[in-house]
Design a protein around this motif. Sequence first.
Motif, PDB file in Angstrom:
ATOM      1  N   MET A   1     -29.177 -49.655  83.953  1.00 18.82           N
ATOM      2  CA  MET A   1     -28.703 -48.423  83.354  1.00 18.82           C
ATOM      3  C   MET A   1     -29.812 -47.843  82.484  1.00 18.82           C
ATOM      4  O   MET A   1     -30.454 -48.544  81.717  1.00 18.82           O
ATOM      5  N   LYS A   2     -30.028 -46.535  82.624  1.00 22.88           N
ATOM      6  CA  LYS A   2     -31.095 -45.899  81.862  1.00 22.88           C
ATOM      7  C   LYS A   2     -30.600 -45.519  80.465  1.00 22.88           C
ATOM      8  O   LYS A   2     -29.401 -45.342  80.245  1.00 22.88           O
ATOM      9  N   PRO A   3     -31.533 -45.364  79.531  1.00 20.99           N
ATOM     10  CA  PRO A   3     -31.137 -45.016  78.154  1.00 20.99           C
ATOM     11  C   PRO A   3     -30.471 -43.640  78.091  1.00 20.99           C
ATOM     12  O   PRO A   3     -30.748 -42.762  78.901  1.00 20.99           O
ATOM     13  N   LEU A   4     -29.598 -43.489  77.119  1.00 24.39           N
ATOM     14  CA  LEU A   4     -28.931 -42.207  76.907  1.00 24.39           C
ATOM     15  C   LEU A   4     -29.919 -41.226  76.288  1.00 24.39           C
ATOM     16  O   LEU A   4     -30.729 -41.604  75.445  1.00 24.39           O
ATOM     17  N   LYS A   5     -29.843 -39.982  76.690  1.00 25.09           N
ATOM     18  CA  LYS A   5     -30.749 -38.968  76.155  1.00 25.09           C
ATOM     19  C   LYS A   5     -30.046 -38.197  75.048  1.00 25.09           C
ATOM     20  O   LYS A   5     -28.892 -37.793  75.200  1.00 25.09           O
ATOM     21  N   PRO A   6     -30.720 -38.006  73.914  1.00 27.08           N
ATOM     22  CA  PRO A   6     -30.101 -37.307  72.785  1.00 27.08           C
ATOM     23  C   PRO A   6     -29.613 -35.905  73.145  1.00 27.08           C
ATOM     24  O   PRO A   6     -28.563 -35.471  72.680  1.00 27.08           O
ATOM     25  N   GLY A   7     -30.332 -35.204  74.003  1.00 28.60           N
ATOM     26  CA  GLY A   7     -29.918 -33.863  74.406  1.00 28.60           C
ATOM     27  C   GLY A   7     -28.575 -33.869  75.123  1.00 28.60           C
ATOM     28  O   GLY A   7     -27.729 -33.002  74.909  1.00 28.60           O
ATOM     29  N   GLU A   8     -28.380 -34.868  75.986  1.00 27.93           N
ATOM     30  CA  GLU A   8     -27.114 -34.988  76.699  1.00 27.93           C
ATOM     31  C   GLU A   8     -25.987 -35.373  75.737  1.00 27.93           C
ATOM     32  O   GLU A   8     -24.866 -34.896  75.872  1.00 27.93           O
ATOM     33  N   LEU A   9     -26.296 -36.225  74.783  1.00 31.45           N
ATOM     34  CA  LEU A   9     -25.276 -36.665  73.830  1.00 31.45           C
ATOM     35  C   LEU A   9     -24.853 -35.544  72.900  1.00 31.45           C
ATOM     36  O   LEU A   9     -23.694 -35.470  72.491  1.00 31.45           O
ATOM     37  N   ARG A  10     -25.775 -34.665  72.555  1.00 30.76           N
ATOM     38  CA  ARG A  10     -25.446 -33.569  71.636  1.00 30.76           C
ATOM     39  C   ARG A  10     -24.444 -32.593  72.237  1.00 30.76           C
ATOM     40  O   ARG A  10     -23.778 -31.863  71.523  1.00 30.76           O
ATOM     41  N   GLU A  11     -24.343 -32.581  73.550  1.00 32.86           N
ATOM     42  CA  GLU A  11     -23.403 -31.686  74.221  1.00 32.86           C
ATOM     43  C   GLU A  11     -21.971 -32.216  74.173  1.00 32.86           C
ATOM     44  O   GLU A  11     -21.031 -31.482  74.460  1.00 32.86           O
ATOM     45  N   LEU A  12     -21.797 -33.491  73.810  1.00 33.89           N
ATOM     46  CA  LEU A  12     -20.471 -34.099  73.800  1.00 33.89           C
ATOM     47  C   LEU A  12     -19.735 -33.782  72.497  1.00 33.89           C
ATOM     48  O   LEU A  12     -20.356 -33.590  71.448  1.00 33.89           O
ATOM     49  N   SER A  13     -18.409 -33.791  72.574  1.00 38.88           N
ATOM     50  CA  SER A  13     -17.599 -33.580  71.372  1.00 38.88           C
ATOM     51  C   SER A  13     -17.513 -34.889  70.587  1.00 38.88           C
ATOM     52  O   SER A  13     -17.930 -35.951  71.072  1.00 38.88           O
TER      53      SER A  13
ATOM     54  N   ASP B   1     -29.030 -47.237  71.980  1.00 41.99           N
ATOM     55  CA  ASP B   1     -28.034 -46.255  72.404  1.00 41.99           C
ATOM     56  C   ASP B   1     -26.890 -46.164  71.390  1.00 41.99           C
ATOM     57  O   ASP B   1     -26.418 -45.075  71.067  1.00 41.99           O
ATOM     58  N   ILE B   2     -26.460 -47.309  70.886  1.00 46.98           N
ATOM     59  CA  ILE B   2     -25.399 -47.335  69.871  1.00 46.98           C
ATOM     60  C   ILE B   2     -25.864 -46.604  68.620  1.00 46.98           C
ATOM     61  O   ILE B   2     -25.117 -45.812  68.031  1.00 46.98           O
ATOM     62  N   ALA B   3     -27.100 -46.817  68.230  1.00 51.55           N
ATOM     63  CA  ALA B   3     -27.639 -46.135  67.047  1.00 51.55           C
ATOM     64  C   ALA B   3     -27.699 -44.623  67.275  1.00 51.55           C
ATOM     65  O   ALA B   3     -27.375 -43.847  66.365  1.00 51.55           O
ATOM     66  N   ARG B   4     -28.081 -44.199  68.478  1.00 52.83           N
ATOM     67  CA  ARG B   4     -28.121 -42.763  68.788  1.00 52.83           C
ATOM     68  C   ARG B   4     -26.739 -42.129  68.654  1.00 52.83           C
ATOM     69  O   ARG B   4     -26.579 -41.080  68.040  1.00 52.83           O
ATOM     70  N   VAL B   5     -25.750 -42.790  69.225  1.00 51.82           N
ATOM     71  CA  VAL B   5     -24.390 -42.250  69.188  1.00 51.82           C
ATOM     72  C   VAL B   5     -23.867 -42.227  67.754  1.00 51.82           C
ATOM     73  O   VAL B   5     -23.283 -41.229  67.308  1.00 51.82           O
ATOM     74  N   ARG B   6     -24.097 -43.300  67.002  1.00 58.75           N
ATOM     75  CA  ARG B   6     -23.631 -43.339  65.609  1.00 58.75           C
ATOM     76  C   ARG B   6     -24.318 -42.273  64.761  1.00 58.75           C
ATOM     77  O   ARG B   6     -23.698 -41.685  63.872  1.00 58.75           O
ATOM     78  N   THR B   7     -25.578 -42.004  65.022  1.00 59.25           N
ATOM     79  CA  THR B   7     -26.295 -40.958  64.291  1.00 59.25           C
ATOM     80  C   THR B   7     -25.668 -39.596  64.559  1.00 59.25           C
ATOM     81  O   THR B   7     -25.436 -38.817  63.631  1.00 59.25           O
ATOM     82  N   LEU B   8     -25.366 -39.323  65.808  1.00 55.82           N
ATOM     83  CA  LEU B   8     -24.765 -38.029  66.157  1.00 55.82           C
ATOM     84  C   LEU B   8     -23.355 -37.893  65.583  1.00 55.82           C
ATOM     85  O   LEU B   8     -22.967 -36.814  65.136  1.00 55.82           O
ATOM     86  N   ILE B   9     -22.604 -38.980  65.566  1.00 56.67           N
ATOM     87  CA  ILE B   9     -21.273 -38.942  64.957  1.00 56.67           C
ATOM     88  C   ILE B   9     -21.399 -38.646  63.467  1.00 56.67           C
ATOM     89  O   ILE B   9     -20.642 -37.848  62.913  1.00 56.67           O
ATOM     90  N   GLY B  10     -22.388 -39.254  62.824  1.00 48.96           N
ATOM     91  CA  GLY B  10     -22.624 -38.991  61.408  1.00 48.96           C
ATOM     92  C   GLY B  10     -23.020 -37.548  61.152  1.00 48.96           C
ATOM     93  O   GLY B  10     -22.566 -36.929  60.195  1.00 48.96           O
TER      94      GLY B  10
END
Length: 72
Positions: A1-13, A52-61
Amino acid sequence: MKPLKPGELRELSAEELNQKLETLLEEQYGLRSSAKTGKLEKPSRFRQLRRDIARVRTLIGELSYGKPKAGS
């Protein structure tokens, strides 16, 4: 599985980000248990999951503090 991209994650609610985080944490738990039994195929996946977990937690914050989305 490839790493999550911040640009793609920013589009999520926020709800979708929380679901993604839950999925990643479950995968991390599964990897830990398989590592204990000696059946781990890709040890490098631990590092990738942590990031990836850190990226998602950062965006949630960012969402909880009201930072605007990129491009808005």
